[in-house]
Write a protein that holds these residues in place. Structure first.
Motif, PDB file in Angstrom:
ATOM      1  N   SER A  12       9.667  -3.901  -6.674  1.00 22.29           N
ATOM      2  CA  SER A  12      10.550  -3.333  -5.653  1.00 22.29           C
ATOM      3  C   SER A  12      10.478  -1.822  -5.599  1.00 22.29           C
ATOM      4  CB  SER A  12      11.990  -3.752  -5.940  1.00 22.29           C
ATOM      5  OG  SER A  12      12.424  -3.194  -7.167  1.00 22.29           O
ATOM      6  N   SER A  18      11.969   4.775  -5.579  1.00 27.53           N
ATOM      7  CA  SER A  18      11.468   4.774  -4.209  1.00 27.53           C
ATOM      8  C   SER A  18      12.127   3.664  -3.405  1.00 27.53           C
ATOM      9  CB  SER A  18       9.951   4.563  -4.224  1.00 27.53           C
ATOM     10  OG  SER A  18       9.446   4.415  -2.921  1.00 27.53           O
ATOM     11  N   SER A  19      12.381   3.935  -2.141  1.00 28.59           N
ATOM     12  CA  SER A  19      12.913   2.890  -1.266  1.00 28.59           C
ATOM     13  C   SER A  19      11.786   1.970  -0.782  1.00 28.59           C
ATOM     14  CB  SER A  19      13.637   3.516  -0.071  1.00 28.59           C
ATOM     15  OG  SER A  19      12.731   4.315   0.678  1.00 28.59           O
ATOM     16  N   THR A  20      10.549   2.421  -0.928  1.00 29.52           N
ATOM     17  CA  THR A  20       9.388   1.615  -0.557  1.00 29.52           C
ATOM     18  C   THR A  20       8.886   0.875  -1.788  1.00 29.52           C
ATOM     19  OG1 THR A  20       8.723   3.267   1.081  1.00 29.52           O
ATOM     20  CG2 THR A  20       7.033   1.711   0.360  1.00 29.52           C
ATOM     21  N   LYS A  22       6.565  -0.446  -4.532  1.00 35.24           N
ATOM     22  CA  LYS A  22       5.400   0.302  -5.022  1.00 35.24           C
ATOM     23  C   LYS A  22       4.073  -0.252  -4.528  1.00 35.24           C
ATOM     24  CE  LYS A  22       5.913  -2.011  -9.445  1.00 35.24           C
ATOM     25  NZ  LYS A  22       6.306  -1.829 -10.828  1.00 35.24           N
ATOM     26  N   PHE A  24       3.344  -1.021  -1.653  1.00 32.67           N
ATOM     27  CA  PHE A  24       3.105  -0.511  -0.301  1.00 32.67           C
ATOM     28  C   PHE A  24       3.000   1.014  -0.253  1.00 32.67           C
ATOM     29  CE2 PHE A  24       5.724  -4.432   0.921  1.00 32.67           C
ATOM     30  CZ  PHE A  24       4.611  -5.246   0.906  1.00 32.67           C
ATOM     31  N   LEU A  25       3.167   1.691  -1.390  1.00 29.35           N
ATOM     32  CA  LEU A  25       3.001   3.141  -1.417  1.00 29.35           C
ATOM     33  C   LEU A  25       1.539   3.472  -1.129  1.00 29.35           C
ATOM     34  CD1 LEU A  25       5.128   4.070  -4.557  1.00 29.35           C
ATOM     35  CD2 LEU A  25       5.748   4.404  -2.152  1.00 29.35           C
ATOM     36  N   LYS A  26       1.302   4.570  -0.449  1.00 29.82           N
ATOM     37  CA  LYS A  26      -0.065   4.918  -0.058  1.00 29.82           C
ATOM     38  C   LYS A  26      -0.824   5.639  -1.171  1.00 29.82           C
ATOM     39  CE  LYS A  26       0.196   4.843   4.871  1.00 29.82           C
ATOM     40  NZ  LYS A  26      -0.067   5.557   6.109  1.00 29.82           N
ATOM     41  N   PRO A  31      -2.137   1.418   1.584  1.00 29.23           N
ATOM     42  CA  PRO A  31      -1.225   0.892   0.565  1.00 29.23           C
ATOM     43  C   PRO A  31      -2.001   0.500  -0.699  1.00 29.23           C
ATOM     44  CG  PRO A  31      -0.722  -0.055   2.699  1.00 29.23           C
ATOM     45  CD  PRO A  31      -2.017   0.702   2.855  1.00 29.23           C
ATOM     46  N   GLU A  57       9.167  -9.474   1.931  1.00 30.57           N
ATOM     47  CA  GLU A  57       8.180  -8.414   2.149  1.00 30.57           C
ATOM     48  C   GLU A  57       6.930  -8.890   2.882  1.00 30.57           C
ATOM     49  OE1 GLU A  57       8.921  -5.458   1.766  1.00 30.57           O
ATOM     50  OE2 GLU A  57      10.535  -5.456   0.298  1.00 30.57           O
ATOM     51  N   THR A  60       6.364  -7.188   6.252  1.00 33.18           N
ATOM     52  CA  THR A  60       5.886  -5.821   6.053  1.00 33.18           C
ATOM     53  C   THR A  60       4.389  -5.833   5.767  1.00 33.18           C
ATOM     54  OG1 THR A  60       8.025  -5.119   5.192  1.00 33.18           O
ATOM     55  CG2 THR A  60       6.132  -3.728   4.633  1.00 33.18           C
ATOM     56  N   TRP A  61       3.961  -6.737   4.896  1.00 35.61           N
ATOM     57  CA  TRP A  61       2.540  -6.839   4.546  1.00 35.61           C
ATOM     58  C   TRP A  61       1.712  -7.177   5.788  1.00 35.61           C
ATOM     59  CZ3 TRP A  61      -1.081  -5.276   1.593  1.00 35.61           C
ATOM     60  CH2 TRP A  61      -2.298  -5.962   1.492  1.00 35.61           C
TER      61      TRP A  61
END
Length: 111
Positions: A12, A18-20, A22, A24-26, A31, A57, A60-61
Motif C-alpha cells: 500500500s 506515500s498515498s500511492t 509503491k 505504482f510509483l514511477k 511504474p 487496485e 488503477t493497474w
C-alpha cells in the motif's frame, strides 16, 4: 514442464508515507511494477506471468497499462489478507507439474 512467474504486488505504500501504492510509483518514467514484469518476461519468455494485486487496485493497474501501452502478457489474480494468502491465490492457477518463481513486484532490479 510449464513455467510460471508469480509477481506479488499487494503493498500500500504506507511505510513509505506515500498515498500511492509503491508498486505504482514511477521509476524512469514507468511504474515500478512494469519494470519488474518486463524483466521477467525478457528473462523467461516462455513463462506465464501471474500478477497478484489487491482487487481495489486492479482498475488503477488497467489504466496504467493503457496509458503506457504496456503489453507484457499476464493474468491478474486477487490478493489475499496476507502475502501467504496472495501467493496461495496465485498458485491455484498453476498446473501440477510446473516450475514456479515467486517474486516481489517492487523489486525490479533483478538479473
Amino acid at each position: 514442464m510449464k513455467k510460471y512467474i508469480v509477481i506479488v504486488a499487494g503493498g500500500s505504500g504506507s511505510r513509505m508515507g506515500s498515498s500511492t501504492p509503491k508498486q505504482f510509483l514511477k521509476l524512469r518514467g514507468l511504474p515500478i511494477l512494469m519494470h519488474t514484469l518486463k524483466k521477467f518476461h525478457q528473462s523467461i519468455a516462455e513463462g506465464e506471468i501471474i500478477l497478484v494485486l489487491p482487487e481495489k487496485e486492479q482498475g488503477t493497474w488497467q489504466s496504467l497499462c493503457e496509458k503506457h501501452q504496456f503489453d507484457v502478457p499476464h493474468q491478474i489474480v486477487n490478493g489475499g489478507k496476507s502475502r501467504f494468502h496472495s501467493v496461495q491465490n496465485a498458485l491455484q492457477k498453476v498446473n501440477k507439474k510446473s516450475i514456479v518463481a515467486i517474486h516481489d513486484g517492487v523489486r525490479p532490479l533483478v538479473s
